[in-house]
Write a protein that holds these residues in place. Sequence first.
Motif, PDB file in Angstrom:
ATOM      1  N   VAL A   1       0.855  -1.191   0.000  1.00  0.00           N
ATOM      2  CA  VAL A   1       0.000   0.000   0.000  1.00  0.00           C
ATOM      3  C   VAL A   1       0.892   1.241   0.000  1.00  0.00           C
ATOM      4  O   VAL A   1       1.628   1.477   0.952  1.00  0.00           O
ATOM      5  CB  VAL A   1      -0.947   0.025   1.226  1.00  0.00           C
ATOM      6  CG1 VAL A   1      -1.843   1.257   1.191  1.00  0.00           C
ATOM      7  CG2 VAL A   1      -1.767  -1.251   1.307  1.00  0.00           C
ATOM      8  N   LEU A   2       0.804   2.001  -1.091  1.00  0.00           N
ATOM      9  CA  LEU A   2       1.577   3.246  -1.230  1.00  0.00           C
ATOM     10  C   LEU A   2       0.650   4.429  -1.523  1.00  0.00           C
ATOM     11  O   LEU A   2       1.048   5.426  -2.105  1.00  0.00           O
ATOM     12  CB  LEU A   2       2.607   3.097  -2.360  1.00  0.00           C
ATOM     13  CG  LEU A   2       3.781   2.171  -2.056  1.00  0.00           C
ATOM     14  CD1 LEU A   2       4.519   1.792  -3.320  1.00  0.00           C
ATOM     15  CD2 LEU A   2       4.731   2.835  -1.066  1.00  0.00           C
ATOM     16  N   THR A   3      -0.588   4.319  -1.107  1.00  0.00           N
ATOM     17  CA  THR A   3      -1.576   5.374  -1.292  1.00  0.00           C
ATOM     18  C   THR A   3      -1.123   6.646  -0.583  1.00  0.00           C
ATOM     19  O   THR A   3      -0.554   6.583   0.505  1.00  0.00           O
ATOM     20  CB  THR A   3      -2.935   4.907  -0.724  1.00  0.00           C
ATOM     21  OG1 THR A   3      -3.311   3.709  -1.400  1.00  0.00           O
ATOM     22  CG2 THR A   3      -4.007   5.956  -0.878  1.00  0.00           C
ATOM     23  N   LYS A   4      -1.399   7.792  -1.199  1.00  0.00           N
ATOM     24  CA  LYS A   4      -1.113   9.118  -0.630  1.00  0.00           C
ATOM     25  C   LYS A   4       0.347   9.300  -0.240  1.00  0.00           C
ATOM     26  O   LYS A   4       0.689   9.494   0.925  1.00  0.00           O
ATOM     27  CB  LYS A   4      -1.998   9.399   0.579  1.00  0.00           C
ATOM     28  CG  LYS A   4      -3.382   9.837   0.244  1.00  0.00           C
ATOM     29  CD  LYS A   4      -4.071  10.383   1.470  1.00  0.00           C
ATOM     30  CE  LYS A   4      -5.338  11.094   1.035  1.00  0.00           C
ATOM     31  NZ  LYS A   4      -5.933  11.827   2.119  1.00  0.00           N
ATOM     32  N   ASN A   5       1.219   9.214  -1.231  1.00  0.00           N
ATOM     33  CA  ASN A   5       2.631   9.504  -1.035  1.00  0.00           C
ATOM     34  C   ASN A   5       3.033  10.571  -2.042  1.00  0.00           C
ATOM     35  O   ASN A   5       2.171  11.273  -2.566  1.00  0.00           O
ATOM     36  CB  ASN A   5       3.466   8.224  -1.166  1.00  0.00           C
ATOM     37  CG  ASN A   5       3.528   7.459   0.147  1.00  0.00           C
ATOM     38  OD1 ASN A   5       4.250   7.840   1.043  1.00  0.00           O
ATOM     39  ND2 ASN A   5       2.733   6.405   0.262  1.00  0.00           N
ATOM     40  N   GLU A   6       4.287  10.707  -2.312  1.00  0.00           N
ATOM     41  CA  GLU A   6       4.763  11.753  -3.219  1.00  0.00           C
ATOM     42  C   GLU A   6       5.334  11.174  -4.513  1.00  0.00           C
ATOM     43  O   GLU A   6       6.139  11.806  -5.175  1.00  0.00           O
ATOM     44  CB  GLU A   6       5.790  12.626  -2.499  1.00  0.00           C
ATOM     45  CG  GLU A   6       5.173  13.356  -1.333  1.00  0.00           C
ATOM     46  CD  GLU A   6       6.122  14.258  -0.573  1.00  0.00           C
ATOM     47  OE1 GLU A   6       7.341  14.238  -0.835  1.00  0.00           O
ATOM     48  OE2 GLU A   6       5.632  14.971   0.303  1.00  0.00           O
TER      49      GLU A   6
ATOM     50  N   ASP B   1      -3.127   4.740  -5.092  1.00  0.00           N
ATOM     51  CA  ASP B   1      -4.061   5.856  -5.177  1.00  0.00           C
ATOM     52  C   ASP B   1      -3.445   7.165  -4.684  1.00  0.00           C
ATOM     53  O   ASP B   1      -2.594   7.165  -3.794  1.00  0.00           O
ATOM     54  CB  ASP B   1      -5.313   5.580  -4.311  1.00  0.00           C
ATOM     55  CG  ASP B   1      -5.979   4.279  -4.642  1.00  0.00           C
ATOM     56  OD1 ASP B   1      -6.574   4.183  -5.705  1.00  0.00           O
ATOM     57  OD2 ASP B   1      -5.875   3.359  -3.810  1.00  0.00           O
ATOM     58  N   ASP B   2      -3.924   8.253  -5.246  1.00  0.00           N
ATOM     59  CA  ASP B   2      -3.625   9.600  -4.757  1.00  0.00           C
ATOM     60  C   ASP B   2      -2.129   9.924  -4.714  1.00  0.00           C
ATOM     61  O   ASP B   2      -1.589  10.317  -3.682  1.00  0.00           O
ATOM     62  CB  ASP B   2      -4.266   9.799  -3.377  1.00  0.00           C
ATOM     63  CG  ASP B   2      -4.557  11.255  -3.082  1.00  0.00           C
ATOM     64  OD1 ASP B   2      -4.290  12.116  -3.947  1.00  0.00           O
ATOM     65  OD2 ASP B   2      -5.046  11.537  -1.981  1.00  0.00           O
ATOM     66  N   ASN B   3      -1.459   9.714  -5.833  1.00  0.00           N
ATOM     67  CA  ASN B   3      -0.064  10.103  -6.012  1.00  0.00           C
ATOM     68  C   ASN B   3      -0.006  10.980  -7.263  1.00  0.00           C
ATOM     69  O   ASN B   3      -1.022  11.546  -7.653  1.00  0.00           O
ATOM     70  CB  ASN B   3       0.829   8.862  -6.166  1.00  0.00           C
ATOM     71  CG  ASN B   3       1.141   8.200  -4.840  1.00  0.00           C
ATOM     72  OD1 ASN B   3       1.934   8.708  -4.065  1.00  0.00           O
ATOM     73  ND2 ASN B   3       0.504   7.067  -4.564  1.00  0.00           N
TER      74      ASN B   3
ATOM     75  N   VAL C   1      -5.371   2.702  -8.616  1.00  0.00           N
ATOM     76  CA  VAL C   1      -4.586   3.871  -9.026  1.00  0.00           C
ATOM     77  C   VAL C   1      -5.458   5.119  -9.174  1.00  0.00           C
ATOM     78  O   VAL C   1      -5.114   6.028  -9.932  1.00  0.00           O
ATOM     79  CB  VAL C   1      -3.816   3.586 -10.333  1.00  0.00           C
ATOM     80  CG1 VAL C   1      -2.692   2.601 -10.104  1.00  0.00           C
ATOM     81  CG2 VAL C   1      -4.750   3.100 -11.423  1.00  0.00           C
ATOM     82  N   SER C   2      -6.572   5.184  -8.462  1.00  0.00           N
ATOM     83  CA  SER C   2      -7.442   6.358  -8.584  1.00  0.00           C
ATOM     84  C   SER C   2      -6.721   7.608  -8.070  1.00  0.00           C
ATOM     85  O   SER C   2      -5.759   7.518  -7.311  1.00  0.00           O
ATOM     86  CB  SER C   2      -8.757   6.139  -7.829  1.00  0.00           C
ATOM     87  OG  SER C   2      -8.512   5.987  -6.450  1.00  0.00           O
TER      88      SER C   2
ATOM     89  N   TYR D   1      -2.955   7.337 -20.001  1.00  0.00           N
ATOM     90  CA  TYR D   1      -3.928   6.476 -20.664  1.00  0.00           C
ATOM     91  C   TYR D   1      -4.492   5.530 -19.627  1.00  0.00           C
ATOM     92  O   TYR D   1      -3.766   4.738 -19.051  1.00  0.00           O
ATOM     93  CB  TYR D   1      -3.258   5.659 -21.785  1.00  0.00           C
ATOM     94  CG  TYR D   1      -2.570   6.525 -22.806  1.00  0.00           C
ATOM     95  CD1 TYR D   1      -3.310   7.177 -23.781  1.00  0.00           C
ATOM     96  CD2 TYR D   1      -1.191   6.699 -22.770  1.00  0.00           C
ATOM     97  CE1 TYR D   1      -2.680   7.989 -24.711  1.00  0.00           C
ATOM     98  CE2 TYR D   1      -0.563   7.504 -23.703  1.00  0.00           C
ATOM     99  CZ  TYR D   1      -1.303   8.148 -24.669  1.00  0.00           C
ATOM    100  OH  TYR D   1      -0.692   8.947 -25.569  1.00  0.00           O
ATOM    101  N   GLN D   2      -5.784   5.617 -19.428  1.00  0.00           N
ATOM    102  CA  GLN D   2      -6.376   4.749 -18.422  1.00  0.00           C
ATOM    103  C   GLN D   2      -6.635   3.364 -18.999  1.00  0.00           C
ATOM    104  O   GLN D   2      -7.758   2.921 -19.156  1.00  0.00           O
ATOM    105  CB  GLN D   2      -7.640   5.390 -17.847  1.00  0.00           C
ATOM    106  CG  GLN D   2      -7.319   6.602 -17.020  1.00  0.00           C
ATOM    107  CD  GLN D   2      -8.489   7.067 -16.200  1.00  0.00           C
ATOM    108  OE1 GLN D   2      -9.582   6.532 -16.269  1.00  0.00           O
ATOM    109  NE2 GLN D   2      -8.250   8.072 -15.392  1.00  0.00           N
ATOM    110  N   VAL D   3      -5.520   2.711 -19.260  1.00  0.00           N
ATOM    111  CA  VAL D   3      -5.551   1.343 -19.776  1.00  0.00           C
ATOM    112  C   VAL D   3      -4.835   0.490 -18.744  1.00  0.00           C
ATOM    113  O   VAL D   3      -3.705   0.774 -18.355  1.00  0.00           O
ATOM    114  CB  VAL D   3      -4.839   1.248 -21.143  1.00  0.00           C
ATOM    115  CG1 VAL D   3      -4.776  -0.186 -21.616  1.00  0.00           C
ATOM    116  CG2 VAL D   3      -5.537   2.132 -22.156  1.00  0.00           C
TER     117      VAL D   3
END
Length: 190
Positions: A121-126, A150-152, A170-171, A177-179
């Motif tokens: 889990v690497l959500t909300k990092n830089e 998410d949120d990077n 990856v939201s 490209y959202q592929v």
Amino acid sequence: MKKVITFISGLLFLSPLLPAVASPPTQIKLISFIQWCQQGSALSEEAGKTVSILLMQVKTTDCKQANSRLQNLTSLDLSGKQIRDLQVLGSLSHLTSLNLKNNKICDLKPLMTLTKLKKLVLTKNEIGNVCVADLEPISALYELRELYLDDNGISNLESLSTLRLKKLEVSKNPIDYQVCPIKGKSICVF
């Protein structure tokens, strides 16, 4: 001028004989947590902070005890600890689950040694915000099944195509490209 050049060449000749502590803190290459822990003030501020956080996590200030406790962990939650430097975590190669949500992580290279990880889990990092988003180190984690980014500031997912993920979130990323790069498009959440 000649004396300066002679002095520098003498240092280059002796450099293999100098202890690792003589190197700048960012160049210290340590293998085990106990080595990181025992370096103390020789570490960079950010590496020292990560060591302190791990010591608090296992509820001891004794490096040997901490090392023993950390080696027994398969899951580690370091969310919200304001961690930037992951080098110390590279010594915890037995982890299968690692939560680094809501930190200040930019460089993912130290994660390459965590080859037993199944969940990361690497959500909300830089990642991609402060630094160039290099997801290539994650592609070395062949056992990884769940990845939360998410949120990077990630714009490209191509380097993840070799993984056998069951879930990729990856939201809230500026993805070009959202592929879904992984076979089975339903595993990707944009």
